[in-house]
Write a protein that holds these residues in place. Structure first.
Motif, PDB file in Angstrom:
ATOM      1  N   LEU A  54       1.005  -0.923  -0.693  1.00 36.41           N
ATOM      2  CA  LEU A  54      -0.024  -0.151  -0.479  1.00 36.41           C
ATOM      3  C   LEU A  54       0.551   1.183  -0.445  1.00 36.41           C
ATOM      4  O   LEU A  54       0.811   2.088  -0.744  1.00 36.41           O
ATOM      5  CB  LEU A  54      -1.029   0.270   1.754  1.00 36.41           C
ATOM      6  CG  LEU A  54      -2.024   1.008   1.082  1.00 36.41           C
ATOM      7  CD1 LEU A  54      -2.757   1.256   0.003  1.00 36.41           C
ATOM      8  CD2 LEU A  54      -2.694   1.212   2.530  1.00 36.41           C
ATOM      9  N   TYR A  55       1.950   1.095   1.117  1.00 32.98           N
ATOM     10  CA  TYR A  55       2.638   2.199   0.738  1.00 32.98           C
ATOM     11  C   TYR A  55       4.072   2.895  -0.109  1.00 32.98           C
ATOM     12  O   TYR A  55       3.736   4.263  -1.172  1.00 32.98           O
ATOM     13  CB  TYR A  55       3.925   2.172   1.753  1.00 32.98           C
ATOM     14  CG  TYR A  55       5.223   3.177   2.026  1.00 32.98           C
ATOM     15  CD1 TYR A  55       5.124   3.856   2.605  1.00 32.98           C
ATOM     16  CD2 TYR A  55       6.322   3.020   1.216  1.00 32.98           C
ATOM     17  CE1 TYR A  55       5.776   5.380   2.273  1.00 32.98           C
ATOM     18  CE2 TYR A  55       6.920   4.275   0.806  1.00 32.98           C
ATOM     19  CZ  TYR A  55       6.528   5.216   1.606  1.00 32.98           C
ATOM     20  OH  TYR A  55       7.578   6.250   1.400  1.00 32.98           O
ATOM     21  N   HIS A  56       4.333   1.738  -1.612  1.00 35.12           N
ATOM     22  CA  HIS A  56       4.398   1.755  -2.706  1.00 35.12           C
ATOM     23  C   HIS A  56       3.791   2.050  -3.508  1.00 35.12           C
ATOM     24  O   HIS A  56       3.501   3.384  -4.722  1.00 35.12           O
ATOM     25  CB  HIS A  56       5.601   0.924  -3.241  1.00 35.12           C
ATOM     26  CG  HIS A  56       6.514   0.550  -2.242  1.00 35.12           C
ATOM     27  ND1 HIS A  56       7.495   1.515  -2.416  1.00 35.12           N
ATOM     28  CD2 HIS A  56       7.182  -0.177  -1.683  1.00 35.12           C
ATOM     29  CE1 HIS A  56       8.743   1.142  -2.121  1.00 35.12           C
ATOM     30  NE2 HIS A  56       7.972  -0.110  -0.953  1.00 35.12           N
ATOM     31  N   ALA A  57       2.201   1.754  -4.083  1.00 33.90           N
ATOM     32  CA  ALA A  57       0.801   1.496  -4.799  1.00 33.90           C
ATOM     33  C   ALA A  57       0.320   3.671  -4.679  1.00 33.90           C
ATOM     34  O   ALA A  57       0.456   4.170  -5.456  1.00 33.90           O
ATOM     35  CB  ALA A  57      -0.258   0.893  -4.405  1.00 33.90           C
ATOM     36  N   LEU A  58       0.729   3.593  -3.418  1.00 31.55           N
ATOM     37  CA  LEU A  58       0.259   5.355  -3.032  1.00 31.55           C
ATOM     38  C   LEU A  58       1.216   5.884  -3.562  1.00 31.55           C
ATOM     39  O   LEU A  58       1.157   6.781  -3.928  1.00 31.55           O
ATOM     40  CB  LEU A  58      -0.138   5.288  -1.667  1.00 31.55           C
ATOM     41  CG  LEU A  58      -1.315   5.329  -0.723  1.00 31.55           C
ATOM     42  CD1 LEU A  58      -1.468   5.048   0.620  1.00 31.55           C
ATOM     43  CD2 LEU A  58      -2.420   5.315  -1.352  1.00 31.55           C
ATOM     44  N   GLU A  59       3.124   5.293  -3.225  1.00 31.90           N
ATOM     45  CA  GLU A  59       3.716   6.783  -3.506  1.00 31.90           C
ATOM     46  C   GLU A  59       3.853   6.793  -4.841  1.00 31.90           C
ATOM     47  O   GLU A  59       3.981   7.858  -6.036  1.00 31.90           O
ATOM     48  CB  GLU A  59       5.455   6.307  -3.019  1.00 31.90           C
ATOM     49  CG  GLU A  59       6.181   6.877  -3.758  1.00 31.90           C
ATOM     50  CD  GLU A  59       6.197   8.427  -3.438  1.00 31.90           C
ATOM     51  OE1 GLU A  59       6.862   9.142  -3.309  1.00 31.90           O
ATOM     52  OE2 GLU A  59       5.375   8.602  -1.756  1.00 31.90           O
ATOM     53  N   CYS A  70       1.120   6.316  -7.064  1.00 30.11           N
ATOM     54  CA  CYS A  70       0.372   7.132  -7.581  1.00 30.11           C
ATOM     55  C   CYS A  70       0.577   8.909  -7.535  1.00 30.11           C
ATOM     56  O   CYS A  70      -0.431   9.793  -8.530  1.00 30.11           O
ATOM     57  CB  CYS A  70      -1.291   6.514  -6.789  1.00 30.11           C
ATOM     58  SG  CYS A  70      -2.066   5.702  -7.023  1.00 30.11           S
ATOM     59  N   ARG A  71       0.451   8.886  -6.661  1.00 29.19           N
ATOM     60  CA  ARG A  71       1.534  10.763  -6.248  1.00 29.19           C
ATOM     61  C   ARG A  71       2.993  11.004  -7.024  1.00 29.19           C
ATOM     62  O   ARG A  71       2.144  11.957  -7.864  1.00 29.19           O
ATOM     63  CB  ARG A  71       2.563  10.346  -5.007  1.00 29.19           C
ATOM     64  CG  ARG A  71       3.039  11.779  -4.474  1.00 29.19           C
ATOM     65  CD  ARG A  71       3.838  12.362  -3.230  1.00 29.19           C
ATOM     66  NE  ARG A  71       3.257  11.333  -1.953  1.00 29.19           N
ATOM     67  CZ  ARG A  71       2.269  11.927  -1.441  1.00 29.19           C
ATOM     68  NH1 ARG A  71       2.129  13.349  -1.809  1.00 29.19           N
ATOM     69  NH2 ARG A  71       2.052  11.082  -0.545  1.00 29.19           N
ATOM     70  N   LEU A  98      -3.645  10.220  -8.242  1.00 26.68           N
ATOM     71  CA  LEU A  98      -4.495  10.617  -6.747  1.00 26.68           C
ATOM     72  C   LEU A  98      -4.163  12.252  -6.319  1.00 26.68           C
ATOM     73  O   LEU A  98      -2.641  12.465  -6.941  1.00 26.68           O
ATOM     74  CB  LEU A  98      -3.987   9.772  -5.882  1.00 26.68           C
ATOM     75  CG  LEU A  98      -4.691   8.756  -6.103  1.00 26.68           C
ATOM     76  CD1 LEU A  98      -4.487   7.402  -5.334  1.00 26.68           C
ATOM     77  CD2 LEU A  98      -6.322   8.854  -5.955  1.00 26.68           C
ATOM     78  N   PHE A 126      -2.618  14.780  -3.169  1.00 27.73           N
ATOM     79  CA  PHE A 126      -2.850  14.435  -1.780  1.00 27.73           C
ATOM     80  C   PHE A 126      -2.907  16.130  -1.063  1.00 27.73           C
ATOM     81  O   PHE A 126      -2.901  17.534  -2.072  1.00 27.73           O
ATOM     82  CB  PHE A 126      -1.539  13.851  -1.022  1.00 27.73           C
ATOM     83  CG  PHE A 126      -1.528  12.090  -1.482  1.00 27.73           C
ATOM     84  CD1 PHE A 126      -2.001  11.320  -0.827  1.00 27.73           C
ATOM     85  CD2 PHE A 126      -0.742  12.036  -2.998  1.00 27.73           C
ATOM     86  CE1 PHE A 126      -1.670   9.823  -0.871  1.00 27.73           C
ATOM     87  CE2 PHE A 126      -1.389  11.442  -3.559  1.00 27.73           C
ATOM     88  CZ  PHE A 126      -0.866   9.994  -2.483  1.00 27.73           C
TER      89      PHE A 126
END
Length: 103
Positions: free
Chosen positions: A45-50, A52-53, A58, A60
Motif C-alpha cells: 500500500l505504501y508503494h502503491a500510494l507513492e 500514484c503520487r 491521486l 494529496f
C-alpha cells in the motif's frame, strides 16, 4: 537521557517481540500468515500510494514529511487548528505542499 529511555522501553519491546514470535513456536500458522500478510499489505500500500503520487493519479493535501522535525511541526500545527488556534509553520513544506488549483 537516551540510555534511560531505551531502558524503559526494553520491557515493552521484549513483550511485543514475544507476542509476535509465539505463533511460530506454537504452530498457529493462520496467525503467522495474518501477521505476515498485514506486513506485506502495508508495504504494498505504501508503494502503491507513492506510485500514484508520482503519476499524479491521486491528489494529496501535502507532501509526506521529510524528517522528524517536520512531522512534529505538522502535528503541532494540526493540534493548534483542532483547538481553534490559527497558527502556521512558516518556511516548511506544510504551506508549500498544497496542490495547485488546476490539478
Amino acid at each position: 537521557s537516551t540510555f534511560a529511555c531505551g531502558l524503559l522501553l526494553a520491557a515493552p519491546l521484549s513483550f511485543c517481540v514475544v507476542l509476535l514470535a509465539m505463533p511460530f513456536f506454537t504452530g498457529d500458522w493462520l496467525q503467522v500468515c495474518s501477521v505476515l500478510g498485514s506486513l506485506v499489505s502495508g508495504v504494498l500500500l505504501y508503494h502503491a500510494l507513492e506510485f500514484c503520487r508520482r503519476r499524479r493519479w491521486l491528489t494529496f493535501l501535502r507532501l509526506p514529511p521529510s524528517g522528524v522535525e517536520e512531522l512534529l511541526a505538522y502535528c503541532q500545527q494540526a493540534s493548534a487548528e483542532a483547538n481553534g488556534h490559527n497558527s502556521s509553520v512558516h518556511g516548511s513544506r506544510t504551506e508549500l505542499a498544497q496542490p495547485p488549483g488546476n490539478i
